[in-house]
Design an enzyme around this catalytic site. Sequence first.
Site, short mmCIF file in Angstrom:
data_model
loop_
_atom_site.label_atom_id
_atom_site.label_comp_id
_atom_site.label_asym_id
_atom_site.label_seq_id
_atom_site.Cartn_x
_atom_site.Cartn_y
_atom_site.Cartn_z
N TRP A 45 0.84 -1.22 0.00
CA TRP A 45 0.00 0.00 0.00
C TRP A 45 0.86 1.25 0.00
O TRP A 45 0.38 2.35 -0.28
CB TRP A 45 -0.92 0.02 1.23
CG TRP A 45 -0.22 0.27 2.53
CD1 TRP A 45 0.83 -0.42 3.05
CD2 TRP A 45 -0.51 1.30 3.49
NE1 TRP A 45 1.21 0.09 4.27
CE2 TRP A 45 0.40 1.14 4.57
CE3 TRP A 45 -1.45 2.32 3.55
CZ2 TRP A 45 0.40 1.99 5.69
CZ3 TRP A 45 -1.45 3.14 4.66
CH2 TRP A 45 -0.54 2.98 5.71
N GLU A 58 0.42 -2.38 12.39
CA GLU A 58 0.54 -3.84 12.39
C GLU A 58 0.78 -4.41 13.79
O GLU A 58 1.01 -5.61 13.92
CB GLU A 58 1.66 -4.26 11.43
CG GLU A 58 1.33 -3.92 9.99
CD GLU A 58 2.40 -4.34 9.01
OE1 GLU A 58 3.54 -4.64 9.44
OE2 GLU A 58 2.11 -4.36 7.80
C1 BGC Z 1 4.91 -1.50 7.42
C2 BGC Z 1 3.89 -1.57 6.31
C3 BGC Z 1 4.61 -1.33 4.99
C4 BGC Z 1 5.76 -2.31 4.81
C5 BGC Z 1 6.56 -2.04 3.57
C6 BGC Z 1 6.00 -2.50 7.16
O1 BGC Z 1 6.96 -2.40 8.16
O2 BGC Z 1 4.29 -1.78 8.66
O3 BGC Z 1 2.91 -0.58 6.50
O4 BGC Z 1 3.70 -1.48 3.94
O5 BGC Z 1 6.61 -2.20 5.92
O6 BGC Z 1 7.13 -0.77 3.61
#
Ligand code: BGC
Length: 790
Positions: A362, A489
Amino acid sequence: MISHPAYAIEPWCLRETELHLEVLAQSESVFALSNGHFGWRGNLDEGEPHGLPGTYLNGVYESHPLPYAEIGYGNPVHGQTILNVTNGKIIRLLVDDTPFDLRYGRLESHERVLDLRSGLLHRDCVWTSPTGRRIRVRSTRLVSLTQRAVAAVAFEVEPLDEDVRVVVQSELIANEQLPEAADGDPRVSTVLAGSLQPEEDVANGTRLRLIHRTAVSGIRVAAAADHTVSGCEQAEAYGESGPDIGRFTVTALLPKGRPLRLEKLVSYGWSRVRSLPAMRDQVEAALTGARSTGWQGLLDEQRAYLDAFWAGADVEVDGDTEIQQAVRFALFHVLQAGARAEGRAIAAKGLTGSGYDGHCFWDTETFVLPVLTCTAPRAAAEELRWRQRTLPKARERAAQLGLRGAAFPWRTIQGVECSGYWPAGTAAFHINADIADAVTRYLCFTDDKDFEVDCALELLVETARLWRSLGYHDAEGRFHIDGVTGPDEYTAVRDDNLYTNLMARSNLRAAADLAQRHPEPAAALGVDDEEAASWRDAARAIVVPYNPDLKVHEQCEGFTRFQSWDFADTPPERYPLLLHYPYFDLYRKQVVKQADLVLAILLHGEEFTAEEKARAFAYYEPLTVRDSSLSACCQAVVAAEVGHMRLAYDYLGEAALMDLEDLQHNTRDGLHIASLAGTWFAVVGGFGGMRHRDDQVHFCPRIPENLTRLRFTVQLRGQRLQVEIDHRDAVYTLAGGPPLTVRHHGEEVTLTSGRPEVRRVPPLAGVGPEPAQPHGRRPAPRGPREPEPP
Ligand code: BGC
């Protein structure tokens, strides 16, 4: 890096004045050249020493099984990993009888410069070999923004004290040996060795060609090179090849002070369907085209391309030279990631490293596309058209999950879901609304009518269908979306994530509006009045979690009653938390990895009052640890909006220096393209206060104390709009066609081309105390301020 004494601060380039092997891998990322079609890491010409060799072609990956301890229905079974393909940058050098290798002998001087205006990487060094021969080596490298299959290197070697015999070996090398990946860090890539199976190797005069095919994904990869030698009449040259190598060798006894110059053109082509003869012709033709343009022609084209880009995109920051450099560096790399991606993804690392397996997340729609929409709109449209082309896979995924419409992958290279971890993968359904949001933003800024009908409508309809089938109306008619993960997350698979719900709401409304505006194409997609009405009903009734006792919005249902994370007892070395604590514990406590509710405020400010924004910011700041590089830029924007200008400025610093100072300790794996893009937004969205709403662009400019002036240009409906801000006024200047209306702190301002409009910046009022961050997580202060309490 930039704080490393080897790096100088300059407004239009990144200059390294000494070579330090401990930051070599990081330097390869920051000096990476790419055009979005393919990318070369900033490895030294001679190939070694290296941190991570890297040549990446957008969309070239290898498939591999995703391992699971337990099988679960709906888990993707195959992963995709970007491949390091045929290295065309290598030019090795033998000086008398010793290889030019900076680990030996003495490096007398060294400089590398990435010039952001010319798009060239220059190197200039003086080296004394272990046997006492002193030479100067100079090179200039480009990855063409105008001829997307082409890169070029000019390499010069010059004996400084006496005549020297040199052997220059210009190579194409496939299946390079790669360093072992660090264990246990999910952010690095799977190393797939020996994935390229040789199909053809040719050396013919000055030309070399290697063709390979990936073992499982079946992608044919062709690389070719051509050479021109000058500066020494007595040079001998020949070419040779083997399955994984093409080598063009030049040897000469060079008189003192007479440089030998080798110009190398390299071209790449790849395809899953094209035959070997077709690929051969494709790379040969690209070389022939570049050869007829010539070295100087390639340089001129590159400069002209970048001149046009900077004229419509530059950001001038007066009062902070480091931020000035970082913002242009960021814009340059975001452009490199997307400029010629044309029908392919823009990955989280662009084409600067293999981190995150080369996947697109995203990050692209939420962070990168806002920049490209305003500075290189064609590239933004191309990326969304790529999403549209992957719709069949997204529909299949939705069907597999028992849903309607399209479920776009959380991480992917060519459209299928590659995330093997549900809670921070498919459950992050918000990606679908993020894509829809990028579509509506693009339409607002460009008014691109063709795109509206032939791309936007389908993307909005299919994502709206997903929301309508993923959520449900409860007995009171409220619409819920349960069991999803928002941007944070560290809180997973929860009900009614506020960010997701607000984004879904605007997705549903935008789909209904567009279907109404284009009834025939909508009907062709199967949309009828009843379906559109059901989208509006769901949007109207969607739940927006709020805790009335605390008077604060909840990140998801029940979030504010979760147990608090013990920040005081979390030492700095245990960040990022994901590498040191079990997810189950992170999931059940109030600890936020990255802006989530705060991002909802940024993207959907119209859903909150000013007081609600300020209270929410104050509540979530002390919980947000910024373990993702995507966070600081969002916090910068909202901090500025609620009036915490110092804090906004500090967050801008963190976003801006993410890679230049290697703040996440993983710049070696590639640049954080979203954070680089976020740097631009922290300036334009934070201090320019730019937002879009109801087809109109709003500005609420206000700059922090430490800056004296800010000037930026965005492209709006095919015209250039320049906004210049100091502590008193904002000046809006439109260059282009018909008048446009924007808003300045709420007031409508009609702009006529060439007639600057000046408006006062209102004073800040009613700002509460600056919120604290979790213990030890305050962003590094820019400029003098009080120390953090122990
Ligand atoms: C983040 C995500 C992101 C991904 C790639 C992760 O650490 O929590 O939001 O899309 O890294 O950058």
